[in-house]
Enzyme design. Structure first.
Site, short mmCIF file in Angstrom:
data_model
loop_
_atom_site.label_atom_id
_atom_site.label_comp_id
_atom_site.label_asym_id
_atom_site.label_seq_id
_atom_site.Cartn_x
_atom_site.Cartn_y
_atom_site.Cartn_z
CB SER A 151 -19.94 -14.50 -29.99
OG SER A 151 -19.70 -15.87 -30.32
N GLY A 184 -20.90 -23.43 -24.02
CA GLY A 184 -21.23 -24.52 -24.94
C GLY A 184 -22.23 -24.11 -26.03
CG PHE A 185 -25.22 -25.03 -26.33
CD1 PHE A 185 -25.27 -25.76 -27.50
CD2 PHE A 185 -24.93 -25.68 -25.13
CE1 PHE A 185 -25.06 -27.14 -27.48
CE2 PHE A 185 -24.73 -27.05 -25.09
CZ PHE A 185 -24.78 -27.79 -26.28
CG MET A 211 -17.82 -18.68 -19.19
SD MET A 211 -17.98 -18.10 -20.89
CE MET A 211 -19.67 -18.53 -21.30
CB SER A 245 -28.26 -15.12 -30.02
OG SER A 245 -28.25 -14.88 -28.63
CG ASP A 292 -18.83 -15.20 -23.63
OD1 ASP A 292 -19.86 -15.01 -24.32
OD2 ASP A 292 -17.92 -15.97 -23.95
CG ASP A 303 -17.67 -18.14 -28.35
OD1 ASP A 303 -16.98 -18.00 -27.32
OD2 ASP A 303 -18.67 -17.46 -28.61
CG MET A 306 -15.37 -22.17 -24.11
SD MET A 306 -16.98 -21.68 -24.74
CE MET A 306 -16.49 -20.88 -26.26
CG HIS A 337 -14.21 -17.96 -24.83
ND1 HIS A 337 -15.56 -17.87 -24.58
CD2 HIS A 337 -13.69 -18.64 -23.77
CE1 HIS A 337 -15.85 -18.47 -23.43
NE2 HIS A 337 -14.73 -18.95 -22.93
CG HIS A 391 -16.20 -13.64 -28.09
ND1 HIS A 391 -15.29 -13.43 -27.06
CD2 HIS A 391 -16.86 -14.79 -27.77
CE1 HIS A 391 -15.41 -14.39 -26.17
NE2 HIS A 391 -16.34 -15.25 -26.58
CG MET A 393 -17.48 -24.16 -28.15
SD MET A 393 -19.28 -24.19 -28.23
CE MET A 393 -19.65 -22.51 -27.70
N GLY A 400 -27.25 -18.13 -27.21
CA GLY A 400 -28.69 -17.94 -27.03
C GLY A 400 -29.26 -18.39 -25.69
C1 DX5 Z 1 -20.92 -19.64 -24.96
C2 DX5 Z 1 -19.98 -18.72 -25.71
C3 DX5 Z 1 -20.54 -17.35 -25.86
C4 DX5 Z 1 -21.80 -17.31 -26.68
C5 DX5 Z 1 -22.55 -16.06 -26.40
O1 DX5 Z 1 -20.30 -20.85 -24.75
O2 DX5 Z 1 -18.76 -18.59 -25.03
O3 DX5 Z 1 -19.59 -16.47 -26.40
O4 DX5 Z 1 -21.56 -17.40 -28.05
O5 DX5 Z 1 -23.75 -16.14 -27.08
P1 DX5 Z 1 -25.02 -15.32 -26.60
O6 DX5 Z 1 -24.65 -13.87 -26.61
O7 DX5 Z 1 -26.05 -15.68 -27.62
O8 DX5 Z 1 -25.35 -15.81 -25.22
ZN ZN Z 2 -17.29 -16.89 -25.66
#
Ligand code: DX5
Ligand code: ZN
Length: 217
Positions: free
Chosen positions: A7, A141-142, A136, A197, A174, A34, A67, A65, A32, A36, A144
């Protein structure tokens, strides 16, 4: 065939093209993406313009993806020669069937994502229409965050349902995937593992990608 989708949410955006070249050299299968909106999830990432800056710079397909609220309004913006999947959230779609048909009409694969607290049952009447189901394993949202173990049961449930009904959708996970838990995720039946991450947060992105690929392939 199992796949890794790093991602770019955790990438250094000041040199995104270079960062993506590293995961490509490391053998990653997908990028990937993301997206948001600060409404559906409590964070804003980036939109189609940033993703499109990678077109022509990488041969890797995009795994988008969304969101976001009202994904029907924006899905077409994410169509590029690289776009392979567009995934929307079950929780963000009032007319999920319509949203899925819309994505398919754009000529790409259609996916639905479930938040950690959303049961698999909610897809009962749409399973046949899906190319991808994204589980999920953190609250979206974040990057790490820590992996939520109960979500893996949904992967196992989907594997069972897919077999019972003779379907062929792919199962993606994910959030919180690391070199330490990736094998467990694959064994549970995950087809596509997202890692943010754990790939882009490391100093040698290419080497880190390769470590994942050695386990995945
Ligand atoms: C979260 C995202 C994920 C995220 C994964 O809202 O959809 O794709 O970036 O990050 P890690 O692998 O760091 O959990
Ligand atoms: Zn994602």
């Amino acid at each position: 065939m199992k796949k890794l989708a790093p991602s770019i949410l955790s990438a250094d955006f000041s040199c995104l093209g270079e960062q993506v070249a590293w995961i490509e050299r490391g053998g990653a299968d997908l990028i990937h993406v993301d997206v948001m909106d600060g409404h559906f999830v409590p964070n804003i990432s980036f939109g189609a313009t940033v993703m499109k800056s990678l077109v022509g710079k990488t041969a890797l397909p995009f795994d988008v993806h969304l969101m976001i609220e009202n994904p029907d309004k924006y899905a077409a913006d994410f169509i590029t020669p690289n776009t392979q999947y567009i995934t929307v959230h079950q929780e963000a779609c009032t007319h999920l069937h319509r949203s899925i048909q819309h994505i398919k009409s754009l000529g790409v694969k259609a996916g639905v994502s479930l938040n950690p607290a959303t049961p698999v049952d909610t897809l009962e009447y749409i399973l046949e229409d899906l190319d991808l189901i994204l589980i999920m394993s953190v609250n979206p949202g974040f990057g790490g965050q820590a992996f939520i173990p109960a979500t893996l049961r949904k992967v196992e449930e989907l594997v069972r349902l897919r077999q019972e009904r003779g379907l062929s959708f792919e199962i993606e996970i994910d959030g919180g995937a690391t070199l330490d838990n990736i094998e467990k995720l694959l064994n549970a039946g995950v087809d596509i593992a997202v890692a943010g991450s754990a790939v882009f947060g490391k100093s040698d992105i290419e080497a880190e990608t390769r470590k994942f690929m050695n386990i995945i392939k």
